[in-house]
Design a protein around this motif. Sequence first.
Motif, PDB file in Angstrom:
ATOM      1  N   TYR A   1       0.837  -1.196   0.000  1.00  0.00           N
ATOM      2  CA  TYR A   1       0.000   0.000   0.000  1.00  0.00           C
ATOM      3  C   TYR A   1       0.874   1.249   0.000  1.00  0.00           C
ATOM      4  O   TYR A   1       1.884   1.315   0.701  1.00  0.00           O
ATOM      5  CB  TYR A   1      -0.896   0.008   1.248  1.00  0.00           C
ATOM      6  CG  TYR A   1      -2.294   0.486   0.990  1.00  0.00           C
ATOM      7  CD1 TYR A   1      -3.268  -0.388   0.512  1.00  0.00           C
ATOM      8  CD2 TYR A   1      -2.660   1.802   1.208  1.00  0.00           C
ATOM      9  CE1 TYR A   1      -4.555   0.050   0.273  1.00  0.00           C
ATOM     10  CE2 TYR A   1      -3.941   2.249   0.970  1.00  0.00           C
ATOM     11  CZ  TYR A   1      -4.887   1.363   0.500  1.00  0.00           C
ATOM     12  OH  TYR A   1      -6.176   1.790   0.248  1.00  0.00           O
ATOM     13  N   ALA A   2       0.504   2.228  -0.789  1.00  0.00           N
ATOM     14  CA  ALA A   2       1.242   3.491  -0.861  1.00  0.00           C
ATOM     15  C   ALA A   2       0.347   4.618  -0.378  1.00  0.00           C
ATOM     16  O   ALA A   2      -0.795   4.752  -0.817  1.00  0.00           O
ATOM     17  CB  ALA A   2       1.716   3.759  -2.285  1.00  0.00           C
ATOM     18  N   VAL A   3       0.881   5.429   0.523  1.00  0.00           N
ATOM     19  CA  VAL A   3       0.158   6.556   1.109  1.00  0.00           C
ATOM     20  C   VAL A   3       0.985   7.809   0.875  1.00  0.00           C
ATOM     21  O   VAL A   3       2.196   7.828   1.149  1.00  0.00           O
ATOM     22  CB  VAL A   3      -0.068   6.346   2.621  1.00  0.00           C
ATOM     23  CG1 VAL A   3      -0.796   7.541   3.231  1.00  0.00           C
ATOM     24  CG2 VAL A   3      -0.833   5.055   2.879  1.00  0.00           C
ATOM     25  N   ALA A   4       0.372   8.857   0.372  1.00  0.00           N
ATOM     26  CA  ALA A   4       1.106  10.089   0.080  1.00  0.00           C
ATOM     27  C   ALA A   4       0.300  11.299   0.521  1.00  0.00           C
ATOM     28  O   ALA A   4      -0.935  11.304   0.462  1.00  0.00           O
ATOM     29  CB  ALA A   4       1.413  10.197  -1.413  1.00  0.00           C
ATOM     30  N   ARG A   5       1.025  12.314   0.968  1.00  0.00           N
ATOM     31  CA  ARG A   5       0.401  13.611   1.214  1.00  0.00           C
ATOM     32  C   ARG A   5       0.134  14.272  -0.129  1.00  0.00           C
ATOM     33  O   ARG A   5       1.011  14.341  -0.983  1.00  0.00           O
ATOM     34  CB  ARG A   5       1.317  14.492   2.058  1.00  0.00           C
ATOM     35  CG  ARG A   5       1.551  13.987   3.479  1.00  0.00           C
ATOM     36  CD  ARG A   5       2.433  14.964   4.243  1.00  0.00           C
ATOM     37  NE  ARG A   5       2.666  14.527   5.606  1.00  0.00           N
ATOM     38  CZ  ARG A   5       3.670  13.735   5.975  1.00  0.00           C
ATOM     39  NH1 ARG A   5       4.521  13.288   5.061  1.00  0.00           N
ATOM     40  NH2 ARG A   5       3.822  13.374   7.233  1.00  0.00           N
ATOM     41  N   ASP A   6      -1.071  14.770  -0.291  1.00  0.00           N
ATOM     42  CA  ASP A   6      -1.479  15.381  -1.553  1.00  0.00           C
ATOM     43  C   ASP A   6      -2.145  16.714  -1.236  1.00  0.00           C
ATOM     44  O   ASP A   6      -3.347  16.774  -0.999  1.00  0.00           O
ATOM     45  CB  ASP A   6      -2.432  14.443  -2.291  1.00  0.00           C
ATOM     46  CG  ASP A   6      -2.711  14.900  -3.713  1.00  0.00           C
ATOM     47  OD1 ASP A   6      -2.235  15.980  -4.101  1.00  0.00           O
ATOM     48  OD2 ASP A   6      -3.402  14.170  -4.445  1.00  0.00           O
ATOM     49  N   GLY A   7      -1.346  17.760  -1.178  1.00  0.00           N
ATOM     50  CA  GLY A   7      -1.886  19.048  -0.773  1.00  0.00           C
ATOM     51  C   GLY A   7      -2.354  18.981   0.668  1.00  0.00           C
ATOM     52  O   GLY A   7      -1.621  18.579   1.569  1.00  0.00           O
ATOM     53  N   GLN A   8      -3.595  19.363   0.904  1.00  0.00           N
ATOM     54  CA  GLN A   8      -4.169  19.305   2.242  1.00  0.00           C
ATOM     55  C   GLN A   8      -4.829  17.962   2.530  1.00  0.00           C
ATOM     56  O   GLN A   8      -5.385  17.769   3.610  1.00  0.00           O
ATOM     57  CB  GLN A   8      -5.208  20.421   2.408  1.00  0.00           C
ATOM     58  CG  GLN A   8      -4.631  21.812   2.278  1.00  0.00           C
ATOM     59  CD  GLN A   8      -3.525  22.078   3.280  1.00  0.00           C
ATOM     60  OE1 GLN A   8      -3.694  21.865   4.481  1.00  0.00           O
ATOM     61  NE2 GLN A   8      -2.383  22.543   2.795  1.00  0.00           N
ATOM     62  N   GLY A   9      -4.748  17.045   1.573  1.00  0.00           N
ATOM     63  CA  GLY A   9      -5.373  15.746   1.762  1.00  0.00           C
ATOM     64  C   GLY A   9      -4.372  14.622   1.605  1.00  0.00           C
ATOM     65  O   GLY A   9      -3.160  14.795   1.762  1.00  0.00           O
ATOM     66  N   TRP A  10      -4.895  13.451   1.277  1.00  0.00           N
ATOM     67  CA  TRP A  10      -4.080  12.241   1.178  1.00  0.00           C
ATOM     68  C   TRP A  10      -4.456  11.474  -0.073  1.00  0.00           C
ATOM     69  O   TRP A  10      -5.632  11.411  -0.455  1.00  0.00           O
ATOM     70  CB  TRP A  10      -4.295  11.347   2.398  1.00  0.00           C
ATOM     71  CG  TRP A  10      -3.849  11.974   3.673  1.00  0.00           C
ATOM     72  CD1 TRP A  10      -4.568  12.823   4.468  1.00  0.00           C
ATOM     73  CD2 TRP A  10      -2.580  11.818   4.301  1.00  0.00           C
ATOM     74  NE1 TRP A  10      -3.820  13.204   5.546  1.00  0.00           N
ATOM     75  CE2 TRP A  10      -2.595  12.597   5.482  1.00  0.00           C
ATOM     76  CE3 TRP A  10      -1.439  11.092   3.986  1.00  0.00           C
ATOM     77  CZ2 TRP A  10      -1.506  12.668   6.343  1.00  0.00           C
ATOM     78  CZ3 TRP A  10      -0.353  11.151   4.838  1.00  0.00           C
ATOM     79  CH2 TRP A  10      -0.391  11.936   6.007  1.00  0.00           C
ATOM     80  N   ARG A  11      -3.456  10.886  -0.701  1.00  0.00           N
ATOM     81  CA  ARG A  11      -3.657   9.996  -1.834  1.00  0.00           C
ATOM     82  C   ARG A  11      -3.196   8.608  -1.409  1.00  0.00           C
ATOM     83  O   ARG A  11      -2.105   8.450  -0.864  1.00  0.00           O
ATOM     84  CB  ARG A  11      -2.845  10.478  -3.026  1.00  0.00           C
ATOM     85  CG  ARG A  11      -2.906   9.534  -4.219  1.00  0.00           C
ATOM     86  CD  ARG A  11      -1.945   9.958  -5.315  1.00  0.00           C
ATOM     87  NE  ARG A  11      -2.337  11.220  -5.934  1.00  0.00           N
ATOM     88  CZ  ARG A  11      -2.001  11.574  -7.164  1.00  0.00           C
ATOM     89  NH1 ARG A  11      -1.262  10.767  -7.905  1.00  0.00           N
ATOM     90  NH2 ARG A  11      -2.372  12.728  -7.662  1.00  0.00           N
ATOM     91  N   VAL A  12      -4.038   7.593  -1.649  1.00  0.00           N
ATOM     92  CA  VAL A  12      -3.673   6.222  -1.305  1.00  0.00           C
ATOM     93  C   VAL A  12      -3.889   5.330  -2.514  1.00  0.00           C
ATOM     94  O   VAL A  12      -4.844   5.512  -3.279  1.00  0.00           O
ATOM     95  CB  VAL A  12      -4.505   5.689  -0.106  1.00  0.00           C
ATOM     96  CG1 VAL A  12      -4.215   6.478   1.152  1.00  0.00           C
ATOM     97  CG2 VAL A  12      -5.992   5.707  -0.414  1.00  0.00           C
TER      98      VAL A  12
END
Length: 936
Positions: A781-792
Amino acid sequence: MPKLVSLLLWTLGILLSMPVHALPAVALHYGAAAPLSDLKVFDIVVVEPDHGHDPLLHQRSDSQLYAYVSVAEVQPSRSYYQDIPAAWKLARNGDWQSDVLDQTPADWPEFFASRVVAPLWARGYRGFFLDTLDSYRLAAQFDEAAQQAGLVRVIETLHQRFPGIRLILNRGFEVVPRVRDKIEMVAAESLFRGWNANKKRYEEVPAASREWLLGQLQTIRQQQGLPVLVIDYVPPQDRALARATATQIQALGFIPWVSDSQLHTIGVGNIELLPRRVLVLYDGDETVSLNYTNAHRYLHMPLNHMGYIVEYADTKQPLPQGIYRDRYAGVATWFSGFVPAAKGKELSRWLLARASEGMPLALVDDFGFLPDRSWAEQLGLQVGNLGIEGRLQTVRQHPMMGFEIAPPVPGREYEPVRLVGKSAAQATPLLELQDQRGQRVVAGAIMPWGGFMLDPFVLVALPGTEQRRWVIDPFAFLTQALRLPPMPVPDVTTENGRRLLMAHIDGDGFPSRAEMAGNPLASEVLLKEVLQKYRIPHTMSVIEAETAPDGLYPQQSAQMEDIARRMFRLPHVEIASHSYSHPFLWNQEVKHGVFLEETQKDYHLELPGYTFSLEREIVGSVNYIQQRLAPAGKKVQIMLWTGDTAPSGEALAIAHRAGLLNMNGGDTFINRSQSSLTAVRSHGIQKDGYIQVFAPITNENIYTNLWQGPFYGFERAIETFEMTGQPRRIKAVDIYYHTYSASKRAGLEALHKVYRWALAQQLHPVFTSEYIRKVQDFYGYAVARDGQGWRVRGGDALRTLRLPANWGAPALAQSQHVAGYREGTEGTYLHLTGSSAHIQTLEKTAPPPPLRPFLYEANARLKKWQGNPQATQTAFTLQGHVPLQFSLGHSSHCQVRAGQRLLAPIRTTTTPAGANVQMFELTATHAELQIVCPSH
């Protein structure tokens, strides 16, 4: 499907998967072992194709591999180098040891298309990063217009030969206006920070060079309307500088990628991957198997529960290099003594190097070596010869101490530590001790570089038992020592808000006679009184040597095989193997998969003439079941490990090559009389790159004292289920036992009691194979900060994220691929609709969003969740294994339909957050449903 349509659909998928108005996230990684499981969080990943990556294997609708290709330079390592005419070589690039190629020969575009791009196209690459477009300027003499015309012909030829090809140009600014309709992006290197290949150092770009390049890039974006990718270079250990540089680039409207000079680490782009790996160091000489090390038994579970993947490094081997914050959240150690002196020196230097690079360290139980003065002082410590007089007494303890038991009184053998230097002022002591002269020392502290806690203040052994108790809160200590940030946690215990329920059975005891009227086989009793009664998903296995005609019980074989066939025909039973000879030990002296002859008899059931073979145990037993017992069209899916359940990496590899999932081991055995989280194990363990998945809960053999009694002991599994569900939901509910449980009335009654308890709970039944795939997804699983939210992004099996409690409810209107949520004791369980999502949480000060229907919980899998932007209509499909139960939030003003039938809720409640929730039930296990709400 026409290639142009495919291209449009792929582009649409990328756009739909991104936050509104966002540019695509681009990563470049040229390492031989590029971590593609992490890199899939980026939309476009440029790789070095000669490293053998498979673009088809890693292709997703929201992420795709692009191949790096050099247009105007070639290195001797390329397969086509020898076929390039000498006359085409303009100059030499000494910095990169490559030849510069003339772009003007008439045959060059066709050569490039046929020899460079065509083989990569055949492998599945559809996107290409064209580099070195300006290298002709390295030549002493060149015709710039002719060189640029040659580049244009190369690009035009590629579009003619490969319809739908996608191209990113690295520089080549002058040719962009002539090919703008044939490229999707323009890249440039070193806007703020770069790499001086000649001097081998990182440098800040001079202001004049920056201004010139900035003008070129702004022209490309404004006049040509193309996205611009800027690639800058910083030292791999300087994550803060990479982040700051990416922010500078993004503020200019460009797509950033900031990485190391070799592009061998995961850099920072317009999203930033959250590192989910923790490297744990241990001494392999302390135990016979990694499964039994303290590092694994005690550190792994807390890290897994907080969302982290544990990788191990044995200090007997050379310690790994290239451990940076791009993929690793920190380094932890657990030593129960000193490693050999030579290794101790290597270990101390290695740890100090990681600390100097900013890698957080969590040192537990013992340093593993005798720290010298220099090493200790650099970490703000003083160890040894502290002049302590008399016994030490505790004078102050941090709230994380005394987690399950009070800190013990230290004995005289305890070696205290004193905090010194600047670090002392910045440290947070966890346990302060004082001698009779008032001198203060510590047993552990949170330090600027991480943290440490020393024996005997980590665990305490209860006298006369094998039980342990945590002195320190491992969750709090690891969080603070490793500086672990709050994040969406991939959660394998739950789906659509409900805790998972599974059942799996090891085949042991299939030939046993039940102590019941008529003395039937235990397997027959199990079939009639359990499998045919409890119609939830089960995984059933057999041991070939017990049931086969040429096994240990040939006279009973026909009857047992008939029972097994009837079991495997049941639609709610999936098939597993429990090996051929039931090995008691899997991980001993192994050579090419065959155990050494002199030790065979200790490792498995005694079979005359049999020489132990891993292939025979795994693949052979599966072939037997498939050929003789499985119904047509139903495959053996799982290898359930036997005996010590500690398979070697080689055994795991054999199972993987055979297409088998695998499970067992772990032995989670917490109950009211052993009420410590030290008895709760991790999701699994990696060996040689393969994952052994642990059973969530241990089997009845442990609850019955190795089947010596009490034979009703398995009913205490209910305690385990309850204690691994509250206050932390750490494990799924797993009813795990052997066939011989049905051989005694007390054992059978215990089974009934456990099943009745499970069926009375609001759980989500799944097959063991479904659970195993969730654990496998956890590791990828990959989790990333995406601006003010999160991309998974992950696989499609794991569909639940656990959000920290203080984050509150998600902003459903601003999130993508999120069907709903349910509050839990540790936070909010988020229900995803597929393998990727973008998550936005509500700002504390933001006004309440408009109420829109959402899925609160369900005992089945979402196969579809699709609504319109106004949230007036939502269509969704549920597919489960038992009659459907589901609850919807904010739906009381809407109609809920199954097909054309209007559904009435059976119950309406209010959640702790104030949401109105309606619960529905259906007798079907599959339903296509609609929520129709009035427009506002």
